[in-house]
Design an enzyme around this catalytic site. Structure first.
Site, PDB file in Angstrom:
ATOM      1  N   HIS A 126       0.816  -1.236   0.000  1.00  0.00           N
ATOM      2  CA  HIS A 126       0.000   0.000   0.000  1.00  0.00           C
ATOM      3  C   HIS A 126       0.845   1.280   0.000  1.00  0.00           C
ATOM      4  O   HIS A 126       0.292   2.373  -0.097  1.00  0.00           O
ATOM      5  CB  HIS A 126      -0.931   0.029   1.218  1.00  0.00           C
ATOM      6  N   ASP A 163      -2.881 -10.718  -2.490  1.00  0.00           N
ATOM      7  CA  ASP A 163      -3.447 -10.195  -1.234  1.00  0.00           C
ATOM      8  C   ASP A 163      -4.886  -9.743  -1.514  1.00  0.00           C
ATOM      9  O   ASP A 163      -5.197  -9.273  -2.614  1.00  0.00           O
ATOM     10  CB  ASP A 163      -2.605  -8.999  -0.766  1.00  0.00           C
ATOM     11  N   HIS A 165      -6.427  -7.218  -0.556  1.00  0.00           N
ATOM     12  CA  HIS A 165      -6.533  -5.777  -0.782  1.00  0.00           C
ATOM     13  C   HIS A 165      -5.758  -5.397  -2.045  1.00  0.00           C
ATOM     14  O   HIS A 165      -4.715  -5.987  -2.332  1.00  0.00           O
ATOM     15  CB  HIS A 165      -5.952  -5.004   0.412  1.00  0.00           C
ATOM     16  N   ASP A 252      -4.979 -12.981   3.109  1.00  0.00           N
ATOM     17  CA  ASP A 252      -6.246 -12.495   3.662  1.00  0.00           C
ATOM     18  C   ASP A 252      -7.445 -12.708   2.739  1.00  0.00           C
ATOM     19  O   ASP A 252      -8.554 -12.296   3.084  1.00  0.00           O
ATOM     20  CB  ASP A 252      -6.129 -11.024   4.100  1.00  0.00           C
TER      21      ASP A 252
HETATM   22 ZN   LIG Z   1      -4.394  -7.348   2.579  1.00  0.00          ZN
END
Ligand SMILES: [Zn+2]
Length: 342
Positions: A126, A163, A165, A252
């Protein structure tokens, strides 16, 4: 030796605070899981202690002002954003995580091992050029790639980010870069942080058509992920012919994860990884680095990482059956059609 695990006990010292999901127990669970399955320090699996990245390495990716900001905030124990607090040691440990990524890439390029897993904290995907967030300070995978470009003159990197996200930082850093094909499989941005990663985000300038986003509706699982790998990932590899693979490996998207609504099985981490490894064998002598990103259920993390390392050791895993065609795959193909016919 086939595989390097890049790991330092210092990574357990990164502690964003009580109740924070990105906690030291995550990495402890992974190490214990690998030890339980005899996948730690064997004739085929070496464990390597990383060196910290130099500030110059970090500045290959991040603005110097941002690097100083992280250092200052860390000294004052002030947060980077609401989810991303700092402690006195945060700056130093973020340098060690980036250094772990560089060392993983370098040992693979040296030919001493085929593949490596950077078991690092804090995570990185991120973090953009001049901002952190979402538990990330410096973008480990991007720093590794910029270092490898310079040291080994590589020109085509394929980054797969599974991931749950969207890796908004990695995408931003390489948005106009034609040497990095970034493909992300993530939960639909309307339903999860950071709210980016729509199919029409395809890159710009010379990087146009090289950023690939497959947003998964909540509830998606193995069949949907395999559909995306079979219909998008594999054909893109055939066309792009990568010289190096990097995987932003977050765990995740697992059905037990408390932060997301995706439904991947534990075994999925086996066939996702072996699919990448097969392509790496085909195009670049098996060169692939996995880097730890998220994953917040300890059991899912530990068993997911075990599957990744089994795949790194050459084990094959059966892929699921795909019964229903996923509409989003057509949207992604359509978005990319100016560059690729998939
Ligand atoms: Zn994540």
């Amino acid at each position: 030796m086939r595989t390097a695990l890049v790991y330092s006990e210092k990574y357990l010292e990164h502690n964003p605070g009580l109740g924070h999901p990105e906690r030291p127990e995550r990495l402890k669970a992974i190490v214990n899981g690998l030890k339980r399955f005899n996948l730690w320090q064997t004739p085929e699996i070496g464990v390597i202690e990383p060196r910290p990245a130099k500030p110059e390495d970090i500045k290959l990716v991040h603005d110097p002002e941002y690097v100083s900001l992280v250092e200052k905030m860390s000294a004052m124990e002030r947060p980077i954003d609401g989810d991303t607090p700092t402690k006195k040691n945060t700056f130093e440990l973020a340098l060690l995580a980036a250094g772990g990524a560089i060392d993983a890439g370098t040992i693979v390029m040296s030919g001493r091992v085929k593949n490596a897993f950077a078991l690092v904290r804090p995570p990185g995907h991120h973090a953009g050029r001049s901002r952190g967030g979402g538990f990330c300070y410096f973008n480990n995978v991007a720093i590794m790639i910029e270092r490898l470009k310079r040291d080994f003159k590589l020109k085509r990197f394929f980054v797969l980010d599974f991931d749950a996200h969207h890796g908004n930082g990695t995408q931003e850093i390489f948005y106009d870069d034609p040497s990095v094909l970034y493909m992300s499989l993530h939960q639909h941005p309307l339903t999860l942080y950071p709210g980016t990663g729509f199919p029409d985000e395809i890159g710009e300038g010379k990087g146009r058509g090289l950023k690939v986003n497959v947003p998964m509706p909540p509830g998606s699982g193995d069949a949907e992920y395999w559909g995306a790998m079979r219909e998008i990932f594999i054909p893109l590899c055939e066309k792009f012919k990568p010289e190096f693979f990097a995987v932003s490996a977050g765990f995740d998207a697992h059905f037990d994860d408390p932060l997301t609504g995706l439904h991947l099985s534990t075994q999925a981490y086996g066939w996702l990884s072996s699919t990448v490894i097969d392509q790496a064998e085909k195009w670049c002598k098996g060169r692939v680095v996995f880097l730890l990103e998220g994953g917040y259920d300890l059991e899912a993390l530990a068993s997911g990482a075990v599957y990744v390392v089994r795949a790194m050791q050459g084990e094959k895993f059966a892929t699921p059956e795909v019964r229903n065609h996923l509409k989003v795959i057509d949207e992604v193909k359509m978005a990319l059609s100016e560059k690729w016919s998939l």
